[in-house]
Each structure stands twice: as structure tokens, then as C-alpha cells.
Design a protein around this motif. Structure first.
Motif, PDB file in Angstrom:
ATOM      1  N   THR A 127       0.829  -1.207   0.000  1.00  0.00           N
ATOM      2  CA  THR A 127       0.000   0.000   0.000  1.00  0.00           C
ATOM      3  C   THR A 127       0.862   1.254   0.000  1.00  0.00           C
ATOM      4  N   LEU A 128       1.929   1.241   0.788  1.00  0.00           N
ATOM      5  CA  LEU A 128       2.867   2.369   0.803  1.00  0.00           C
ATOM      6  C   LEU A 128       3.434   2.637  -0.589  1.00  0.00           C
ATOM      7  N   ILE A 129       3.850   1.565  -1.276  1.00  0.00           N
ATOM      8  CA  ILE A 129       4.455   1.729  -2.600  1.00  0.00           C
ATOM      9  C   ILE A 129       3.432   2.272  -3.595  1.00  0.00           C
ATOM     10  N   ALA A 130       2.177   1.777  -3.494  1.00  0.00           N
ATOM     11  CA  ALA A 130       1.121   2.298  -4.371  1.00  0.00           C
ATOM     12  C   ALA A 130       0.918   3.788  -4.119  1.00  0.00           C
ATOM     13  N   GLY A 131       0.916   4.191  -2.836  1.00  0.00           N
ATOM     14  CA  GLY A 131       0.778   5.606  -2.511  1.00  0.00           C
ATOM     15  C   GLY A 131       1.963   6.430  -2.967  1.00  0.00           C
ATOM     16  N   SER A 132       3.166   5.847  -2.846  1.00  0.00           N
ATOM     17  CA  SER A 132       4.364   6.594  -3.243  1.00  0.00           C
ATOM     18  C   SER A 132       4.441   6.794  -4.750  1.00  0.00           C
ATOM     19  N   LYS A 133       3.892   5.859  -5.525  1.00  0.00           N
ATOM     20  CA  LYS A 133       3.958   5.953  -6.986  1.00  0.00           C
ATOM     21  C   LYS A 133       2.816   6.770  -7.585  1.00  0.00           C
ATOM     22  N   PHE A 134       1.613   6.623  -6.994  1.00  0.00           N
ATOM     23  CA  PHE A 134       0.433   7.219  -7.628  1.00  0.00           C
ATOM     24  C   PHE A 134      -0.350   8.162  -6.716  1.00  0.00           C
ATOM     25  N   GLY A 135       0.203   8.482  -5.556  1.00  0.00           N
ATOM     26  CA  GLY A 135      -0.494   9.374  -4.656  1.00  0.00           C
ATOM     27  C   GLY A 135      -1.816   8.779  -4.181  1.00  0.00           C
ATOM     28  N   TYR A 136      -2.867   9.597  -4.216  1.00  0.00           N
ATOM     29  CA  TYR A 136      -4.193   9.138  -3.757  1.00  0.00           C
ATOM     30  C   TYR A 136      -5.013   8.506  -4.879  1.00  0.00           C
ATOM     31  N   THR A 137      -4.460   8.417  -6.069  1.00  0.00           N
ATOM     32  CA  THR A 137      -5.245   8.029  -7.247  1.00  0.00           C
ATOM     33  C   THR A 137      -5.884   6.654  -7.111  1.00  0.00           C
ATOM     34  N   LEU A 138      -5.211   5.729  -6.404  1.00  0.00           N
ATOM     35  CA  LEU A 138      -5.724   4.354  -6.309  1.00  0.00           C
ATOM     36  C   LEU A 138      -6.460   4.090  -4.996  1.00  0.00           C
ATOM     37  N   LEU A 139      -6.877   5.139  -4.306  1.00  0.00           N
ATOM     38  CA  LEU A 139      -7.619   4.940  -3.061  1.00  0.00           C
ATOM     39  C   LEU A 139      -8.894   4.139  -3.294  1.00  0.00           C
ATOM     40  N   TRP A 140      -9.530   4.360  -4.418  1.00  0.00           N
ATOM     41  CA  TRP A 140     -10.762   3.624  -4.734  1.00  0.00           C
ATOM     42  C   TRP A 140     -10.516   2.115  -4.790  1.00  0.00           C
ATOM     43  N   ALA A 141      -9.312   1.720  -5.235  1.00  0.00           N
ATOM     44  CA  ALA A 141      -8.999   0.284  -5.339  1.00  0.00           C
ATOM     45  C   ALA A 141      -8.947  -0.362  -3.962  1.00  0.00           C
ATOM     46  N   ALA A 142      -8.453   0.384  -2.955  1.00  0.00           N
ATOM     47  CA  ALA A 142      -8.428  -0.139  -1.596  1.00  0.00           C
ATOM     48  C   ALA A 142      -9.843  -0.355  -1.078  1.00  0.00           C
ATOM     49  N   VAL A 143     -10.751   0.573  -1.415  1.00  0.00           N
ATOM     50  CA  VAL A 143     -12.155   0.440  -0.995  1.00  0.00           C
ATOM     51  C   VAL A 143     -12.790  -0.776  -1.663  1.00  0.00           C
ATOM     52  N   VAL A 144     -12.543  -0.944  -2.960  1.00  0.00           N
ATOM     53  CA  VAL A 144     -13.082  -2.108  -3.675  1.00  0.00           C
ATOM     54  C   VAL A 144     -12.539  -3.404  -3.078  1.00  0.00           C
ATOM     55  N   GLY A 145     -11.241  -3.393  -2.727  1.00  0.00           N
ATOM     56  CA  GLY A 145     -10.641  -4.576  -2.110  1.00  0.00           C
ATOM     57  C   GLY A 145     -11.344  -4.957  -0.824  1.00  0.00           C
ATOM     58  N   CYS A 146     -11.681  -3.957  -0.005  1.00  0.00           N
ATOM     59  CA  CYS A 146     -12.403  -4.240   1.243  1.00  0.00           C
ATOM     60  C   CYS A 146     -13.771  -4.839   0.965  1.00  0.00           C
ATOM     61  N   LEU A 147     -14.491  -4.313  -0.037  1.00  0.00           N
ATOM     62  CA  LEU A 147     -15.822  -4.827  -0.365  1.00  0.00           C
ATOM     63  C   LEU A 147     -15.754  -6.280  -0.841  1.00  0.00           C
ATOM     64  N   VAL A 148     -14.741  -6.587  -1.660  1.00  0.00           N
ATOM     65  CA  VAL A 148     -14.569  -7.967  -2.136  1.00  0.00           C
ATOM     66  C   VAL A 148     -14.294  -8.900  -0.969  1.00  0.00           C
ATOM     67  N   LYS A 149     -13.409  -8.493  -0.042  1.00  0.00           N
ATOM     68  CA  LYS A 149     -13.066  -9.356   1.082  1.00  0.00           C
ATOM     69  C   LYS A 149     -14.229  -9.482   2.078  1.00  0.00           C
ATOM     70  N   ILE A 150     -15.034  -8.420   2.231  1.00  0.00           N
ATOM     71  CA  ILE A 150     -16.245  -8.529   3.054  1.00  0.00           C
ATOM     72  C   ILE A 150     -17.139  -9.635   2.513  1.00  0.00           C
ATOM     73  N   SER A 151     -17.312  -9.669   1.192  1.00  0.00           N
ATOM     74  CA  SER A 151     -18.161 -10.685   0.566  1.00  0.00           C
ATOM     75  C   SER A 151     -17.590 -12.085   0.752  1.00  0.00           C
ATOM     76  N   LEU A 152     -16.270 -12.218   0.608  1.00  0.00           N
ATOM     77  CA  LEU A 152     -15.639 -13.534   0.786  1.00  0.00           C
ATOM     78  C   LEU A 152     -15.771 -14.024   2.229  1.00  0.00           C
ATOM     79  N   ALA A 153     -15.468 -13.146   3.180  1.00  0.00           N
ATOM     80  CA  ALA A 153     -15.543 -13.553   4.582  1.00  0.00           C
ATOM     81  C   ALA A 153     -16.980 -13.830   5.000  1.00  0.00           C
TER      82      ALA A 153
END
Length: 452
Positions: free
Chosen positions: A65-91
């Protein structure tokens, strides 16, 4: 979200359908009809979600996550949110299987054919060998940075971490283990959020990052960020922790769903906080971190130059809590999975939720044998530096686990194996299918990188 993800959101008593092998008597009728009265979701019951959140977010996730932030700033924040939604569904799907059927995850896998046992048996042995060394080394890194004069350095701390994890899990049952995990997640939660606040997040940019955008060269980082938010095999362990808590039937469904949401809300806060640190501290300054967990030690040096010794030392303590909670979480959860695997193969009978809830699995020889396997053989890798061939096998097998979990859950939760009231609905099937497809793409990419 999870409560509307399947037919279970309807009133109890709908859609009867008795799956094979769910036992007999009144309990079977209640499970099949969904007639078990649902307990009120209450914060006082939260527990397994805390454990899965503490286990699922390790040092490697923070570095990615740090590396993603260091390379693209806040641009991929939405991907972290989507990741949480996917894992909520799996769990949620994993917990729903355990509660709706009264059977364990491995029992469900066995119902799909013997190939699942062959795959899991190979995977869990190889994965455990390499993960044991990785977890011990990850816990040792911040300790070696905090106490640089210790004889033996990294290896001494790594061996100590493995042995302490072994003792804590060997001599404590689930309820004490849960309390310890709650303390550890509290430590790392407060520290990670504190560091994110210290770097002063750019809130307008963060909100803009919630809009899906793919900058040039970000595709694989995006997939990794979505797929890496909170756990791999520990996703399968969630159902066992649900049972170990004493939740064994569908009356606990609402409680489990609240617990699961808390788990991935907490996970989401970790990921967003580290993305903020990467964006503000590294992206703006053009600073690159070392790959792997050592990147977090580099970050502590940067924090010391920027904010002083106190913040740097505090971050290392949070790093240690993150790694050690992942270590003991795997020591306990995957050992439960392995014990269930062995007992199911040995007896040939169903694996019931009540057996896990009784704590009987935590006393068995297979449970303790896997604990020893996680602890002692991997210590050899601390000197051998993880032979390349073993790492390749581990990486290939590991890459296949999340697609395996997502796709088998779809199979199990859409058939007569699951009582009709608790089968998947459109939303749950869609989220699991999206997750499965995502993990297949990640799997193919990882295999390509490892083998070529």
C-alpha cells in the motif's frame, strides 16, 4: 452490504431445502428452513472479525500500500475500498457456510471431490514451511531496528518470535487468544492512524481518489491493491474462528455479519492510512522504499528525519504488532484448518461446527503438529535464505488459493449443500464472481513473474 448480499436477508422460514449431510432432528429442520431465530447484532459480541483483521493485514500488505501511494499518490484509493468490499463478501460467505450448515469449510470442500483434499494438503504443507520463516523474519525486523545491539541480531529475534507464538497458541484457547489479538490490533490501529495524521493528509485529493481512475502503468498495482487487502488463507480460517467463538448455527448470522463488517472497516482504515503516508511522505518527495518488509524499516528512518525519534520508534512498535499479530493469527487459524483436514480424512465423518466450538480441535495432535511445523522447520530458512526453488513452488501454490476459495464458495453456496434460505443471491454471487475473476488474473500474473 453483506446482509443484502444473499437470500439470507429475507425473513426466517423461507425457501426450505435440506442439504445432504447436515445431521438430523430439529436442528436440521431449523437449518434447512432458516427457522432459527436470529439474534440481535450487538457490538458486545464482536471478536472473530478483530482476529481476522489483525491476522490478514501483515507487513507485506502495508508495504504494498505504501508503494502504491508513493507511486500514484491518492489516485488508487478507490482500489483499496473495492478490495475491502470484495473481502467482506468472501468472509461473509465463509462465515455463512459455517453457520447455515453447521459444517466446516473443509467439510464443504470435501463434498466437491477428493481433488480439494489433494490440493489443500500440498498447499498447506509447503505454504506453512515458507510462511513460518517469513512471519518470524517480519516480526524480527522492527525488533532488530529497536534493539540494534542484540547478539545474533535478526535471527535471534526471529527465533524468539516463533517460539513465543508457539507458546501463546499452544497453552491458550480461542477466547484468550482473541483478547490478545484485540490488544495487538488496538496498538497497530492507533499507531498507524497517528502516523497518517502526522503527515497531514490532503483531504480533497483523498476524496478525489475515490473516483476510479487508472493512471499509466498502474494496472498491476491496482489489481494487487484490490487483491491484497486483508488476508489469503486466513479468509478460510474466519469460519473456524466464528465457530470457536461459540457461534454454531444460523441464529448468529446477523452477529457474524456485523463482526465481518467491523473487520474490514478496520482493515480499510489501515490501508487508507498507509496510502496517505505513502502519498504525503513519499510521493511528494520522490522517495523510494526498499522492496519487502525492510521497506518499513526504511520508512521509520524517514519518519525520524521528518518528525523525530519518538514517532519513528512508535512506528516500529506498530510494525512489530502488525507482524506478530499476523504470526500468531496464522499459528492458530491455519492450525485449526489443518487439524480439521486431518480429522476429516482420518474419521471419514462430517466435521461439525460444535466440535470447533468446544475447543476440542485445539487439543488435538494434528493442531499441535502443525504448530510445530510452522515454528521449527522454517527456522532453517533463516540461514538458507529461502532457496529459490521452494519460493517458486510456494508462490505458485499461494497464487491459486484465493481463486480456489472464491470459486468453491460460489459452488457450495448455490447448491443443495446449503439450506435454501441461506444460499447466494445476485449481489453475493456477483461479488464472489468478481473476486474470483480478479484473483485468477492476479494468479496468472504471479505465475508468469515467478516462472519467467
Amino acid at each position: 452490504m453483506a446482509e443484502t448480499a444473499d437470500n439470507a436477508g429475507t425473513a426466517p422460514g423461507s425457501a426450505p431445502g435440506t442439504p445432504p449431510g447436515t445431521g438430523g432432528g430439529a436442528d436440521t429442520t431449523a437449518r434447512a428452513s432458516g427457522a432459527t431465530g436470529l439474534r440481535k447484532a450487538s457490538w458486545k459480541h464482536i471478536g472473530p472479525g478483530i482476529v481476522v483483521a489483525a491476522t490478514g493485514v501483515g507487513a507485506g500488505d502495508l508495504v504494498a500500500t505504501l508503494i502504491a501511494g508513493s507511486k500514484f499518490g491518492y489516485t488508487l484509493l478507490w482500489a483499496a475500498v473495492v478490495g475491502c468490499l470484495v473481502k467482506i463478501s468472501l468472509a461473509e460467505a465463509t462465515g455463512r457456510w459455517h453457520l447455515a450448515t453447521g459444517r466446516t469449510m473443509f467439510d464443504g470442500w470435501r463434498s466437491l471431490g477428493r481433488w480439494t483434499s489433494v490440493y489443500f494438503g500440498i498447499y498447506v504443507v509447503v505454504w506453512g514451511f515458507v510462511y513460518g520463516a517469513t512471519a518470524m523474519s517480519s516480526t524480527a525486523l522492527p525488533l532488530a531496528a529497536l534493539f540494534p545491539g542484540m547478539p545474533g541480531g535478526l535471527k535471534t529475534f526471529a527465533i524468539a518470535a516463533g517460539l513465543i507464538g508457539l507458546v501463546l497458541v499452544w497453552f491458550n484457547r480461542y477466547h484468550r487468544f482473541e483478547k490478545l489479538m484485540t490488544v495487538l490490533i488496538g496498538i497497530k490501529f492507533l499507531i498507524v492512524v497517528y502516523v497518517a495524521i502526522r503527515v497531514v493528509p490532503d483531504l480533497p485529493a483523498a476524496f478525489a481518489g475515490l473516483v476510479p481512475v487508472l493512471p499509466d502503468g498502474s494496472f498491476l498495482y491496482t489489481l494487487g491493491l484490490i487483491g491484497g487487502v486483508g488476508g489469503t488463507i486466513t479468509m478460510a480460517a474466519y469460519g473456524y474462528w466464528v465457530n470457536a467463538k461459540g457461534w454454531t448455527d444460523s441464529s448468529w448470522m446477523k452477529v457474524m455479519r456485523l463482526d465481518n463488517r467491523v473487520a474490514y472497516l478496520t482493515t480499510g482504515v489501515f490501508v487508507v492510512a498507509m496510502l496517505i503516508v505513502g502519498a504525503e511522505l513519499l510521493h511528494a518527495s520522490g522517495i523510494a522504499l526498499a522492496s519487502g518488509d525492510r521497506g518499513l524499516v526504511d520508512l521509520s528512518d524517514i519518519l525520524e528525519r521528518r518528525f523525530g525519534t519518538f514517532t519513528a520508534k512508535l512506528f516500529l512498535i506498530g510494525f512489530c504488532a502488525t507482524s506478530f499479530s499476523a504470526l500468531i493469527g496464522v499459528w492458530h487459524g491455519v492450525s485449526l484448518l489443518f487439524a480439521d483436514f486431518v480429522e476429516r480424512l482420518r474419521s471419514g465423518s462430517e466435521s461439525r461446527a460444535e466440535e470447533v466450538a468446544s475447543g476440542a480441535r485445539e487439543h488435538t495432535r494434528p493442531f499441535r503438529a502443525y504448530l510445530l511445523w510452522l515454528t521449527f522447520p522454517p527456522m532453517a530458512l533463516l540461514w538458507l535464505n529461502q532457496p529459490f526453488g521452494l519460493v517458486v513452488v510456494y508462490g505458485v501454490l499461494g497464487a491459486f488459493f484465493m481463486p480456489f476459495l472464491a470459486l468453491t464458495l460460489i459452488w457450495m453456496l448455490n447448491t443443495s449443500r446449503t439450506p435454501g434460505a441461506w444460499r447466494n443471491g445476485i449481489l453475493s454471487n456477483s461479488m464472489l464472481a468478481i473476486g474470483g475473476l480478479l484473483f485468477v488474473v492476479l494468479c496468472v500474473q504471479q505465475v508468469r513473474e515467478l516462472l519467467w
